[in-house]
Design a protein around this motif. Sequence first.
Motif, short mmCIF file in Angstrom:
data_model
loop_
_atom_site.label_atom_id
_atom_site.label_comp_id
_atom_site.label_asym_id
_atom_site.label_seq_id
_atom_site.Cartn_x
_atom_site.Cartn_y
_atom_site.Cartn_z
N ASP A 43 8.61 -16.36 40.78
CA ASP A 43 8.45 -15.65 41.94
C ASP A 43 8.57 -14.06 41.32
O ASP A 43 8.73 -13.11 42.33
CB ASP A 43 9.51 -15.78 42.75
N MET A 44 8.20 -13.76 39.93
CA MET A 44 7.94 -12.38 39.51
C MET A 44 6.71 -12.28 39.02
O MET A 44 6.03 -13.23 38.49
CB MET A 44 9.23 -12.42 38.66
N ILE A 45 6.72 -11.03 38.61
CA ILE A 45 5.45 -10.43 37.83
C ILE A 45 5.82 -9.58 36.84
O ILE A 45 6.85 -8.55 36.79
CB ILE A 45 4.50 -9.91 38.83
N LEU A 46 5.27 -9.92 35.66
CA LEU A 46 5.82 -9.20 34.46
C LEU A 46 4.75 -7.89 34.39
O LEU A 46 3.60 -8.20 34.22
CB LEU A 46 5.69 -10.03 33.24
N ASP A 47 5.40 -6.85 34.05
CA ASP A 47 4.53 -5.42 34.27
C ASP A 47 4.16 -5.58 32.86
O ASP A 47 4.72 -4.96 31.80
CB ASP A 47 5.33 -4.44 34.45
N MET A 48 2.83 -5.76 32.37
CA MET A 48 2.27 -5.71 31.25
C MET A 48 1.89 -4.29 30.52
O MET A 48 2.27 -3.96 29.41
CB MET A 48 0.95 -6.43 31.39
N GLU A 49 1.87 -3.39 31.52
CA GLU A 49 1.78 -2.11 30.93
C GLU A 49 3.04 -1.36 30.36
O GLU A 49 3.10 -1.01 29.28
CB GLU A 49 1.28 -0.87 32.09
N GLU A 50 4.15 -1.88 31.26
CA GLU A 50 5.48 -1.29 30.76
C GLU A 50 5.96 -2.29 29.47
O GLU A 50 6.64 -1.73 28.65
CB GLU A 50 6.30 -1.44 32.02
N ALA A 51 5.59 -3.34 29.49
CA ALA A 51 5.93 -4.27 28.19
C ALA A 51 5.22 -3.81 27.03
O ALA A 51 5.87 -3.82 25.85
CB ALA A 51 5.59 -5.66 28.89
N GLU A 52 3.83 -3.51 27.25
CA GLU A 52 3.13 -2.94 26.12
C GLU A 52 3.88 -1.33 25.61
O GLU A 52 3.92 -1.10 24.39
CB GLU A 52 1.79 -2.71 26.29
N ALA A 53 4.20 -0.79 26.55
CA ALA A 53 4.56 0.58 26.44
C ALA A 53 5.97 0.52 25.60
O ALA A 53 6.58 1.36 24.91
CB ALA A 53 4.81 1.42 27.60
N ALA A 54 6.92 -0.50 25.98
CA ALA A 54 8.36 -0.83 25.38
C ALA A 54 8.01 -1.43 23.91
O ALA A 54 9.10 -1.54 23.42
CB ALA A 54 8.82 -1.68 26.44
N GLY A 55 7.10 -1.59 23.64
CA GLY A 55 6.76 -2.40 22.20
C GLY A 55 6.94 -3.71 22.23
O GLY A 55 6.94 -4.60 21.05
#
Length: 418
Positions: A43-55
């Motif tokens: 029931d969640m969405i992983l934020d890919m922009e933030e995941a990439e920015a966080a390495g």
Amino acid sequence: MPLTKSWIAAANDPTGPFPLNNLPYGVFSTEELPPRPGVAIGDMILDMEEAEAAGLIALTDDPLFDVPYWNELMEEGPAVWAALRERLTALLKDGAAEREKVEPLLVPMADAELHMPFMVCEYTDFYAGRHHATNVGTIFRGAENALPPNWLHIPIGYNGRASTVVVSGTDIVRPLGQTKAPDADAPSFGPCRRLDIELELGAIVGTGSDMGQPITLDQADAMIFGYVLLNDWSARDIQAWEYQPLGPFQAKAFATSISPWIVTKAALEPFRAPAPAREKPLLPYLQDTGPMFYDIELQVDMAPAEGEAKTIARTNARELYYSAAQQLTHHALCGCEMNPGDLLGSGTISGPEKDQRGSLLELTWSGKEPLHLSDGTARSFIEDGDTLTLKGWSQGDGYRVGFGDCAGTILPAPSFPK
């Protein structure tokens, strides 16, 4: 393949659409966040922009997820697609070492608005369902002439409009157009009166081909990035008047709806299905090289403006006669350049039984056998205020790979400008 467990509890629900085995790709926004790529998990969405920015995601030297679409990843090709899926699984599986870093990057699906998951480059719609083609041909030409002479030899298609492909939840305005009654001397102008749906599967081309260069069936299969549910809204009365000799035009150009999540080809691998029996042998370039169809349960729900939704059809994507790979191979055969973001509609998917028909044209046999909705009203075709919803999923061992709904509500036709 059994369920792969996640540390996100909802992803382990055996009836939920988004387990770790799925990991579909979409674009979302919230009140705080502008549109960006996301991956559905439970029931969640992983934020890919933030995941990439966080390495946490590092697939290429340049960022892939700082834009509100998935085309950048698509262009990287199958090796990078596979690497991303492997990395996402490692981050989200039960016992993941980096769970504490990932948790702050999850957005509740209930708080998100979903957008078009990719930029549609070109759109082509096929006519690859034999039961649908037979039913429609019987309605208009009689059972003895139901299938055109070429149908059992090539995937028939036409070039549609990418500009009016929209994401699920977008309202659809009833189109205006020319129609001609069978007993009329001349056509008339006005709103479509025989508005319909087409239950389809949409294949998304991930990597392209060069102009002048045909591709093999296996190459075509490797080029496909993923799939969406697709409703090619159809104005049957407008189509009947305009389609000869060049085929549909305005009857199809006004809207095509797709589901908001791209279910990757990798997620559907366990659900590959064999080709149907061939009545006539296909030419060598189209001959099946393996199971390239999919076992995907499909459903159509219809709801009046004031009433509950009712399921009006159930079928399966296995009922297609030509696979997406065959459609893509035939499309490129003449040297047509295929591009990342091209969308191929399968054509209406119907089964052999009446309740398996994927359009109202078939379900009501061109209006002669109306169906009844939950509020007791009858329908031959779609009325203003009606909502049509396509659903689809593949059933695994203790899990489902779901697509998310593909829905649209019909608004009244506009007034013609004076």
